[in-house]
Design an enzyme around this catalytic site. Structure first.
Site, PDB file in Angstrom:
ATOM      1  N   THR A   1       0.853  -1.232  -0.042  1.00  0.00           N
ATOM      2  CA  THR A   1       0.038   0.083   0.124  1.00  0.00           C
ATOM      3  C   THR A   1       0.935   1.388   0.221  1.00  0.00           C
ATOM      4  OG1 THR A   1      -0.043   0.521   2.434  1.00  0.00           O
ATOM      5  CG2 THR A   1      -1.640  -1.084   1.468  1.00  0.00           C
ATOM      6  N   ASP A   2       0.030   2.212  -0.461  1.00  0.00           N
ATOM      7  CA  ASP A   2       0.993   3.675  -0.177  1.00  0.00           C
ATOM      8  C   ASP A   2       0.827   3.900   1.498  1.00  0.00           C
ATOM      9  OD1 ASP A   2       2.163   6.074  -0.582  1.00  0.00           O
ATOM     10  OD2 ASP A   2       1.069   6.747  -2.199  1.00  0.00           O
ATOM     11  N   TYR A   3       1.340   5.000   1.845  1.00  0.00           N
ATOM     12  CA  TYR A   3       1.604   5.239   3.328  1.00  0.00           C
ATOM     13  C   TYR A   3       0.279   5.290   4.003  1.00  0.00           C
ATOM     14  CZ  TYR A   3       3.922   7.261   7.538  1.00  0.00           C
ATOM     15  OH  TYR A   3       4.257   7.423   8.751  1.00  0.00           O
ATOM     16  N   GLY A   4      -0.163   4.578   4.845  1.00  0.00           N
ATOM     17  CA  GLY A   4      -1.152   4.675   5.645  1.00  0.00           C
ATOM     18  C   GLY A   4      -2.381   4.413   5.014  1.00  0.00           C
ATOM     19  N   SER A   5      -2.349   3.918   3.649  1.00  0.00           N
ATOM     20  CA  SER A   5      -3.660   3.963   2.734  1.00  0.00           C
ATOM     21  C   SER A   5      -4.790   2.764   3.275  1.00  0.00           C
ATOM     22  CB  SER A   5      -3.115   3.424   1.492  1.00  0.00           C
ATOM     23  OG  SER A   5      -4.163   3.298   0.521  1.00  0.00           O
TER      24      SER A   5
END
Length: 769
Positions: free
Chosen positions: A291-295
């Site tokens: 995932t992207d950051y904290g997605s």
């Protein structure tokens, strides 16, 4: 201490010999990947499998205190599969040793970093690199980046970003290859091959695993506002946005990063159609998805429920690793118990992470990327700096170069400048070493980079006098400037005093060079802009300089297409220099003084006004079009009352210090050819571009599409015939299900120096071709 010793003993017994003796490689090769991973997973607990799916920022640690960090505790308990954005072999070794020696099974960490356009040797931002149209240079950049990153312990990079971007308001347009899927696909392949080499199943110690981002459609956010909504048809996805992602998969990319936005009303991070049906089943991608950051945590804001629910959705959709949300780590066990996920779902994701580590050679030698001797010989070397300097010169786009039409000035273009007399260098970017490298330079060392002023001083030493003044603040609003700088500070001063200093040296000078525009993080992530004109105080200073009646060269710094309508009207010479990296100072001087000729061509369309956005060359036609080049308003046609439809500078546009003449297009139905002649007095490169239009199709097709390009070098007076094959693949498009469609018939073939100035021919292609 007793617990640590017991854990260490168990870990050493469970590991291959290489982990117990980290300074030596194993004497015998380990088992084949499937057999090895099967065996390892058979010994893993459920919690350890879930732990492999957890990715966290390491934080900046000191080697002596690594053991006492929260990250270390997660590693010891088998709850962390990887870390990112930690720099230095000593710091990374400290964590890797905890993983190898203190976790129960000693599974090594994967170590990532945002290496976007260089490590410590910084190259131009990706948008600038695409303007070179030089895939060999881009592959060289990625190769050098991999060498430097691995020399400092990194084995996984979050690059390339292959998002198609049509709206210049979106700041992350700086990180991609522009608006065209054909060029974007070629660049995606070059990045992946440069990072990973040609054999992604077996990485060398100087190759890294690429992570393709952001999958998918992130570049199409509404209003150009970062993290915003995306909605489009599958037909448009497959034909305009998906090709670079697909090209990266076909090049063997080891991992993908899902995007923040919605796709078909579902979050990309939990979209089964996107992550499994398309990426894995249609494109045969066999790596892992992070995932992207904290997605996963952000899915709640989109209205999809709580962290537990969204983590289960993401896992079942095809997401394998959770970056920083800790959703997998804290909820998957409960989801297994209530049936939201199966153990097979967890096993599949875990297997993909372990296979990536196997391919990187981390099980054979967890310390293979941690040779401290490599830092001194492989990072920011003379050879790497020379490559950066040469590549940077290929990315500058000469937008205008005319005579200033001033008394006592020759009737000749302003550029290249002569190394004589007095030259005034003015602007907030002129003597800055942090911003010239551009956005997303996590590992950079700006204290070692030269400013534009220093590069020009070296070039002019003993030949001409350089006068310097900052001239203005970046913007009048100090809060806006602070937000835009993101730590890369440009000194603020008294507006009146700065302007007076600039005008004083400008009056003394024979020619004025202005280093103006955006600062590095005026573009990039979370740097969307609603207005794209030159910032207020800089424009006011330009106006005052123009009033002096001196020849002026604008070096426009930008991470996106900006609005240069006023500058085009009032300045004789404009060169877009983007953000050219660690060697920008010397590279700009090389081109400014004619040691090299500018050869970059735009990969994004530059608008006349922000109100035209999104603006791109390969658009569909309307039922009431106005012809390209129309200079007046037409009632009941598709145009604006106040601004003509055409861009200020079209896709593919860029001037040179010489001139080129194109012959008519000749075609035999299987190839298309044009003869290009250098009609000027300087040797130079030219980028020849092929466009095709499908005249009769079952669905509406763009007015033109790039289908080939060739970078050629011509000496003054030399000519060369450039021939492009016209293959069936170039003439196909995708239907809404991702199937390639070929429809025989008439096609318009166009070749030229940019998307607007083309020579045309029509060919009939039969089904049998």
């Amino acid at each position: 201490m007793k617990r640590t010793m017991i854990v260490l003993a168990v870990a050493l017994l469970a590991l291959p010999l290489s982990a117990a003796k980290p300074k030596k490689k194993v004497a015998q090769p380990i088992k084949p990947m499937k057999e090895f991973v099967d065996d390892l997973m058979s010994r893993m607990t459920l919690q350890e499998k879930i732990g492999q799916l957890n990715l966290q920022v390491a934080g900046d640690i000191t080697t002596g205190s690594a053991q006492d960090t929260e990250v270390a505790g997660l590693i010891v308990d088998g709850q962390l599969g990887g870390v990112f954005n930690l720099k230095g072999t000593d710091k990374i070794r400290a964590l890797q040793e905890i993983a190898v020696k203190q976790s129960r099974l000693g599974i090594p960490l994967i170590v990532g970093m945002d290496v976007i356009h260089g490590y410590e040797t910084i190259f131009p931002i990706p948008l600038a690199l695409s303007c070179s149209w030089d895939t060999t240079a881009v592959r060289q950049m990625a190769r050098i980046s991999a060498v430097e990153a691995t020399a400092d312990g990194i084995n996984w990079v979050y690059s390339p970003m292959v998002d198609i971007a049509l709206d210049a308001r979106w700041g992350r347009i700086a990180e991609g290859a522009g608006e065209d899927p054909f060029l974007g696909s070629a660049m995606a392949e070059a990045y992946v091959k440069g990072y990973q080499g040609d054999s992604p199943s077996q990485y060398s110690e100087s190759e890294v695993m690429a992570c393709v981002k952001h999958y998918a459609l992130y570049g199409a956010v509404e209003a150009g506002r970062d993290y915003n909504t995306v909605d489009m048809s599958h037909l448009r996805m497959y034909n305009q946005y998906f090709p670079p992602y697909k090209a990266a998969a076909e090049a063997g990319a080891g991992s993908y990063m899902s995007s923040f936005n919605l796709v078909d009303g579902q979050h990309a991070t939990a979209n089964h159609w996107l992550l499994t049906d398309v990426l894995r089943d249609q494109w045969k991608f066999d790596g892992f998805v992070v995932t992207d950051y904290g997605s996963i945590g952000e899915m709640t804001n989109h209205g999809f429920g709580d962290l537990k629910h969204n983590s289960a959705l993401a896992l079942k959709a095809g997401t394998d690793m959770d970056m920083c949300a800790r959703g997998f780590l804290t909820t998957l066990e409960a989801s297994l118990q209530d049936g939201s996920v199966s153990e097979a779902d967890i096993d599949l994701a875990c297997r993909r992470i372990l296979e990536a580590k196997y391919k990187l050679g981390l099980f054979e030698d967890p310390y293979r990327f941690l040779d401290p001797k490599r830092r001194a010989k492989d990072i920011y070397t003379a050879a790497h700096r020379e490559a950066s300097r040469n590549i940077a010169a290929e990315t500058f786009v000469l937008l205008k170069n005319e005579s200033p039409k001033l008394p006592n000035y020759p009737d000749a273009p302003v550029l290249p400048l002569k190394k004589e007399g007095k030259i005034a260098l003015i602007g907030p970017l002129a003597d800055d070493r942090a911003n010239i490298a551009g956005t997303w330079c996590v590992a950079y060392t700006p204290e070692r980079y030269s400013t534009i002023k220093e590069g020009m001083e070296r070039a002019l030493a003993g030949k001409a006098q350089l006068l310097y003044a900052q001239g203005s603040n970046l913007t009048r609003d100090p809060e806006l400037q602070k937000a835009a700088e993101f730590g890369k500070t440009i000194p603020r001063g008294d507006e009146a005093q700065l302007k007076a200093e600039a005008l004083k040296i400008a009056r003394e000078a024979d020619v004025i060079v202005c280093a103006m525009g955006e600062c590095a993080d005026f573009s990039g992530e979370s740097s969307s802009r609603a207005t794209l004109e030159m910032p207020d105080v800089q424009r006011e200073l330009l106006e005052a300089l123009v009033a002096l009646g001196k020849p002026i060269v604008l070096l426009n710094f930008s991470g996106r297409p900006t609005v240069l309508t006023w500058e085009q009207e009032h300045l004789p010479a404009i060169m877009n220099v983007w953000f050219a990296g660690s060697e920008a100072g010397d590279a700009i001087a090389d081109v400014l003084f004619g040691e090299k000729s500018p050869s970059g061509k735009l990969t994004t369309t530059f608008p006349q006004a922000v109100g035209q956005l999104p603006l791109y060359y390969n658009h569909l036609n309307t039922g009431r079009p106005v012809a390209e080049g129309t200079d007046r308003y037409w009632k009941y046609s598709s145009n604006y009352l106040d601004v003509r439809n055409d861009p200020l500078y079209p896709f593919g546009y860029g001037l040179s210090y010489t001139t080129f003449a194109y012959s008519d297009v000749t075609t035999d139905g299987k190839t298309a050819s044009v003869t290009v002649k250098n009609t000027g007095t300087r040797d130079a490169d030219e980028i020849v571009q092929l466009y095709i239009r499908d005249i009769f199709a079952s669905v509406s097709r763009p007015v033109k599409e790039l289908k080939g390009f060739r970078r050629i070098h011509l000496k003054a007076g030399e000519e060369q015939t450039v021939t492009f094959p016209i293959t069936r693949d170039l003439l196909t498009y995708y239907d809404a299900n991702g199937n390639q469609v070929f429809e025989p018939g008439d096609f318009e073939v166009m070749i030229g120096p940019n998307s607007r100035e083309v020579k045309r021919a029509t060919v009939k292609i039969e089904a049998a071709q």
